[in-house]
Design an enzyme around this catalytic site. Structure first.
Site, PDB file in Angstrom:
ATOM      1  N   ASN A   7       0.869  -1.177   0.000  1.00 33.20           N
ATOM      2  CA  ASN A   7       0.000   0.000   0.000  1.00 33.20           C
ATOM      3  C   ASN A   7       0.910   1.233   0.000  1.00 33.20           C
ATOM      4  OD1 ASN A   7      -1.819   2.036   0.503  1.00 33.20           O
ATOM      5  ND2 ASN A   7      -2.355   1.359   2.571  1.00 33.20           N
ATOM      6  N   LYS A   9       0.074   4.248  -0.276  1.00 36.84           N
ATOM      7  CA  LYS A   9      -0.606   5.430   0.289  1.00 36.84           C
ATOM      8  C   LYS A   9      -0.382   6.627  -0.649  1.00 36.84           C
ATOM      9  CE  LYS A   9      -0.214   3.316   4.763  1.00 36.84           C
ATOM     10  NZ  LYS A   9      -0.174   3.418   6.203  1.00 36.84           N
ATOM     11  N   HIS A  95      -9.587   1.223   5.023  1.00 34.27           N
ATOM     12  CA  HIS A  95      -8.288   1.376   5.678  1.00 34.27           C
ATOM     13  C   HIS A  95      -8.452   2.326   6.868  1.00 34.27           C
ATOM     14  CE1 HIS A  95      -4.207   2.678   6.454  1.00 34.27           C
ATOM     15  NE2 HIS A  95      -3.828   1.532   5.911  1.00 34.27           N
ATOM     16  N   GLU A  97      -6.856   4.767   7.835  1.00 31.59           N
ATOM     17  CA  GLU A  97      -6.709   6.201   7.503  1.00 31.59           C
ATOM     18  C   GLU A  97      -7.999   6.735   6.867  1.00 31.59           C
ATOM     19  OE1 GLU A  97      -3.024   5.618   5.457  1.00 31.59           O
ATOM     20  OE2 GLU A  97      -2.133   5.138   7.398  1.00 31.59           O
ATOM     21  N   GLU A 162      -5.539  -4.819  10.826  1.00 32.39           N
ATOM     22  CA  GLU A 162      -4.561  -3.751  10.976  1.00 32.39           C
ATOM     23  C   GLU A 162      -4.865  -2.923  12.229  1.00 32.39           C
ATOM     24  OE1 GLU A 162      -2.510  -2.815   7.034  1.00 32.39           O
ATOM     25  OE2 GLU A 162      -4.271  -1.548   7.133  1.00 32.39           O
ATOM     26  N   GLY A 168       2.159   2.443  10.804  1.00 31.85           N
ATOM     27  CA  GLY A 168       3.096   3.557  10.636  1.00 31.85           C
ATOM     28  C   GLY A 168       3.829   3.973  11.899  1.00 31.85           C
ATOM     29  N   SER A 203       3.230  -1.913  10.531  1.00 30.23           N
ATOM     30  CA  SER A 203       4.678  -1.928  10.767  1.00 30.23           C
ATOM     31  C   SER A 203       5.326  -3.288  10.455  1.00 30.23           C
ATOM     32  CB  SER A 203       4.986  -1.516  12.209  1.00 30.23           C
ATOM     33  OG  SER A 203       4.524  -0.202  12.433  1.00 30.23           O
TER      34      SER A 203
HETATM   35  P1  PGA Z   1       2.673   0.400   7.759  1.00 34.21           P
HETATM   36  O1  PGA Z   1       1.237   0.574   7.074  1.00 34.21           O
HETATM   37  O2  PGA Z   1       3.252  -0.888   7.230  1.00 34.21           O
HETATM   38  O3  PGA Z   1       3.449   1.614   7.340  1.00 34.21           O
HETATM   39  O4  PGA Z   1       2.447   0.324   9.228  1.00 34.21           O
HETATM   40  C1  PGA Z   1       0.372  -0.505   6.911  1.00 34.21           C
HETATM   41  C2  PGA Z   1      -0.922  -0.062   6.307  1.00 34.21           C
HETATM   42  O5  PGA Z   1      -1.352   1.073   6.561  1.00 34.21           O
HETATM   43  O6  PGA Z   1      -1.544  -0.810   5.535  1.00 34.21           O
END
Ligand code: PGA
Length: 241
Positions: A7, A9, A95, A97, A162, A168, A203
């Protein structure tokens, strides 16, 4: 189905996307042959280019979001039929976000899952609790509620666990925490659909992927996926079939 998805983003320019694709393919086709699926979700403007660049490689290209209505006065939104036109293979829905920055509700997310599935596009439904919800012992209750988006869906669906606090932050959930929720997701999802895969996201690096490859069907990777080398190693770690 084992599947590892990148992803991106709101990262990478057109050039960056092409460079990523070139490097990732080089690693993928020089190295050990993977028997699992891999894919990437670039920003909307680059989906077509990535589909073209990755044609014939078997690498999935997906979208990070969509709107459930087929067409109409929805300024700034993109429908699943428009994305289908570009040849997408999957779409990330709900997601954290989208839920937390853009206020997407479980109700909206359910409509999106249905719109994608009924158009033959693989939905990747993201579920996960916030730190506050975890601390107050509400994790499973929240996940159960989010899984209601699967109700009435028939096709294969990918569910990505998640935890919001792990995304993140550089602090992934522990294997025990992941196992508890992934097992719960498997149990509850059976009520709605027969065919599904459960991924972990938050992460992920190569080490995390190695550690959890026996309890998940792959991963949804953010930060580490921006680097083709790191993403390739994660794909290898999940490729246990
Ligand atoms: P990250 O993001 O690996 O940077 O923690 C995962 C995600 O948002 O799908």
């Amino acid at each position: 189905m084992i599947i590892t998805l990148a992803n991106f983003k709101m990262n990478k320019t057109l050039y960056d996307n092409k460079v990523w694709a070139e490097k990732f393919c080089e690693l993928l086709f020089k190295g050990r042959k993977l028997s699992s699926k891999v894919g990437c979700a670039p920003s909307f403007p680059y989906i077509k280019t990535m589909k073209d660049v990755l044609i014939g490689t078997g690498i999935y290209v997906g979208a990070q979001n969509m709107y459930f209505e087929p067409k109409g006065a929805f300024t700034g939104e993109v429908s699943i039929s428009q994305l289908k036109d570009l040849g997408i293979d999957f779409v990330i829905i709900g997601h954290s976000e989208r839920r937390h920055i853009f206020g997407e509700t479980d109700e909206l997310i359910k409509k999106k899952v249905h719109s994608a599935a009924s158009n033959g596009i693989l939905p990747v439904l993201c579920v996960g609790e916030t730190l506050e919800q975890r601390k107050s012992g509400k994790t499973l209750e929240i996940i159960e509620k989010q899984l209601e988006a699967l109700e009435g869906a028939k096709n294969h669906i990918v569910i990505a666990y998640e935890p919001v606090w792990a995304i993140g932050t550089g602090i992934p959930a522990t294997k025990e925490q992941i196992k508890e929720v992934v097992d719960f997701i498997r149990e509850k999802s059976k009520k709605y659909i027969k065919d599904f895969s459960v991924l972990y996201g938050g992460s992920i690096d190569e080490k995390v992927a190695e550690e959890i490859s026996d309890i998940c069907d792959g991963g949804l990777v953010g930060s580490a996926s921006l680097d083709p080398q790191k993403f390739y190693k994660i794909c290898l770690a999940f490729d246990t079939v």
